[in-house]
Scaffold this motif. Structure first.
Motif, PDB file in Angstrom:
ATOM      1  N   VAL A 155     -10.564  -0.650   4.682  1.00  0.00           N
ATOM      2  CA  VAL A 155      -9.736  -2.384   4.896  1.00  0.00           C
ATOM      3  C   VAL A 155     -10.962  -3.424   5.910  1.00  0.00           C
ATOM      4  N   SER A 156     -11.152  -4.434   3.815  1.00  0.00           N
ATOM      5  CA  SER A 156     -12.369  -5.113   4.865  1.00  0.00           C
ATOM      6  C   SER A 156     -11.239  -6.347   4.642  1.00  0.00           C
TER       7      SER A 156
ATOM      8  N   GLU B 122     -11.044 -18.980   1.371  1.00  0.00           N
ATOM      9  CA  GLU B 122     -10.836 -17.495   0.964  1.00  0.00           C
ATOM     10  C   GLU B 122     -10.051 -16.893   1.454  1.00  0.00           C
TER      11      GLU B 122
ATOM     12  N   GLN C 282      -8.339 -13.262   1.688  1.00  0.00           N
ATOM     13  CA  GLN C 282      -8.418 -11.786   1.433  1.00  0.00           C
ATOM     14  C   GLN C 282      -7.981 -10.203   2.053  1.00  0.00           C
ATOM     15  N   VAL C 283      -7.211  -9.402   1.992  1.00  0.00           N
ATOM     16  CA  VAL C 283      -7.724  -8.539   3.181  1.00  0.00           C
ATOM     17  C   VAL C 283      -7.025  -6.859   1.780  1.00  0.00           C
ATOM     18  N   GLU C 284      -8.282  -6.331   2.336  1.00  0.00           N
ATOM     19  CA  GLU C 284      -8.444  -5.214   1.112  1.00  0.00           C
ATOM     20  C   GLU C 284      -8.222  -4.119   1.274  1.00  0.00           C
TER      21      GLU C 284
ATOM     22  N   ILE D 246      -8.271   0.408   0.760  1.00  0.00           N
ATOM     23  CA  ILE D 246      -8.974   1.744   0.056  1.00  0.00           C
ATOM     24  C   ILE D 246      -7.803   2.851   0.234  1.00  0.00           C
TER      25      ILE D 246
ATOM     26  N   ALA E 232      -6.619   0.828  -4.354  1.00  0.00           N
ATOM     27  CA  ALA E 232      -6.685   0.031  -2.944  1.00  0.00           C
ATOM     28  C   ALA E 232      -5.607  -1.283  -3.696  1.00  0.00           C
TER      29      ALA E 232
ATOM     30  N   ARG F  71      -4.717  -5.075  -2.782  1.00  0.00           N
ATOM     31  CA  ARG F  71      -5.328  -6.603  -2.616  1.00  0.00           C
ATOM     32  C   ARG F  71      -4.387  -7.693  -1.511  1.00  0.00           C
TER      33      ARG F  71
ATOM     34  N   SER G 199      -2.872 -11.585   0.916  1.00  0.00           N
ATOM     35  CA  SER G 199      -3.418 -13.094   1.314  1.00  0.00           C
ATOM     36  C   SER G 199      -2.423 -12.770   2.606  1.00  0.00           C
TER      37      SER G 199
ATOM     38  N   ARG H 294      -1.805  -7.499  -5.259  1.00  0.00           N
ATOM     39  CA  ARG H 294      -2.185  -6.442  -6.202  1.00  0.00           C
ATOM     40  C   ARG H 294      -2.283  -4.905  -5.897  1.00  0.00           C
TER      41      ARG H 294
END
Length: 350
Positions: free
Chosen positions: A163-164, A255, A257-259, A261, A266, A268, A270, A278
């Motif tokens: 996760v980022s 900005e 965003q949490v992604e 994977i 993945a 994505r 907010s 997404r």
């Protein structure tokens, strides 16, 4: 049913919850306050603010029967069953302890307190009194993030691996005061990272499991206030997911965003806006609508009312929220030490 009182053997319940609010500031105008009137088996009967004129004005505008300018009068009102604390974090510990000692459950704003130690005092007081302690990490109950959890649990992106997190805002986003008390660490516990980053960290605790290891740095690059404005972190979650995060509040851009994977795709999204989720897989990009509710805290308030009336449980309580406080403490510890920021003894409030 998931118990909202994990260390209690009995669950005190009522048929209908009559709420009082301590601290009717901005957050209670639309985000939370109306939720106590909209939830089933719930009503808002009293509000308190130290400025009596403002308390009376709030009561008049929101159709609340009574108002106070003294917190103890509201807390000890025999017709108030439970209390929502919506004051800045430096007063959370003191109010929660007093409410618990009065024999009433409490719903407290996030962050739960300035430090994990203060959180633990709050938990101990509520556990000793046998009263529920709930925390306003309301994303745990929002349909938007329930959709995120369902997508992750469904296996659509395979086994979760990483996760980022990117959360950035310009330094002047809150106007000339750059955030007021929210960037005064003696009041808030830190800066925008504590205010906003705690939401993200608590959400990931719910989605990915508790953090088992955290390391990072905090600094102030803009020099506009005493609190940190840039935090970086690396995380290990109990689920096996590894994560990285950047919180930059001296940026040129917005900005959010949490992604997450996985081995097959993945996801994505907010954390603070309601644009579509997404979902990225080998089949392409799928956009999934997941709007915010009009009253953002209503789903969690309903869950808390359900817990207090014996109709369910709450996904957010003191025992879950203290985990986020410990992660925040770990990331800010060196910064606080180097800047002489301390929190003992706790503030005494009226």
């Amino acid at each position: 049913m998931v118990s909202a009182y994990p260390h209690s053997t009995t669950l005190p319940t009522v048929e209908r919850v009559r709420w009082g609010i301590v601290g009717v500031g901005d957050v209670t105008e639309a985000k939370s306050g109306p939720g106590f009137q909209q939830a089933e088996r719930s009503e808002l009967i009293a509000v308190m603010r130290r400025n009596g004129d403002l308390a009376a004005d709030y009561a008049r505008r929101h159709g609340v029967p009574r108002w106070y300018d003294d917190a103890d009068e509201l807390i000890n009102d025999p017709e108030v069953d439970a209390v929502y604390v919506a004051t800045p974090p430096d007063s959370h510990r003191d109010y929660v302890v007093r409410i618990a000692q009065a024999g009433k459950p409490v719903y407290v704003e996030k962050p739960m307190a300035r430090t994990a130690l203060e959180c633990e005092d709050m938990i101990a007081a509520c556990d000793e009194a046998g009263m529920g302690l709930f925390v306003a990490y309301y994303r745990r109950a929002m349909p938007r993030f329930a959709t995120v959890k369902e997508l992750l649990d469904s296996g659509r992106i395979g086994q979760l691996r990483s996760v980022s997190i990117r959360n950035e805002r310009p330094s002047d986003v809150d106007g000339p005061d750059h955030g007021g008390w929210r960037v005064n660490p003696e009041i808030s516990g830190g800066g925008h990272f504590v205010d906003l980053g705690s939401h993200i960290l608590d959400l990931l605790d719910w989605l990915l499991g508790p953090v088992t290891h955290v390391a990072g740095t905090a600094t102030n690059r803009g020099g506009r206030y005493r609190a940190e404005d840039l935090v970086t972190g690396v995380f290990s979650f109990r689920s096996g997911v590894e994560g990285v995060g950047i919180w930059n509040y001296d940026s040129f851009q917005h900005e959010d965003q949490v992604e997450i994977i996985g081995t097959a795709g993945a996801l994505r999204f907010s954390c603070f806006a309601d644009e579509p989720l997404r979902l990225l897989t080998a089949r392409g990009v799928e956009q999934i609508k997941a709007p915010y509710p009009e009253t953002v805290q209503l789903p969690l308030i309903q869950a808390v009312v359900n817990a207090l009336t014996g109709h369910g449980g709450s996904p957010s309580n003191g025992h879950s929220a203290v985990r986020t406080a410990r992660v925040v403490d770990a990331l800010l510890s060196d910064y606080r030490d180097s800047h002489g920021i301390t929190y003992s003894p706790a503030s005494q409030v009226k």
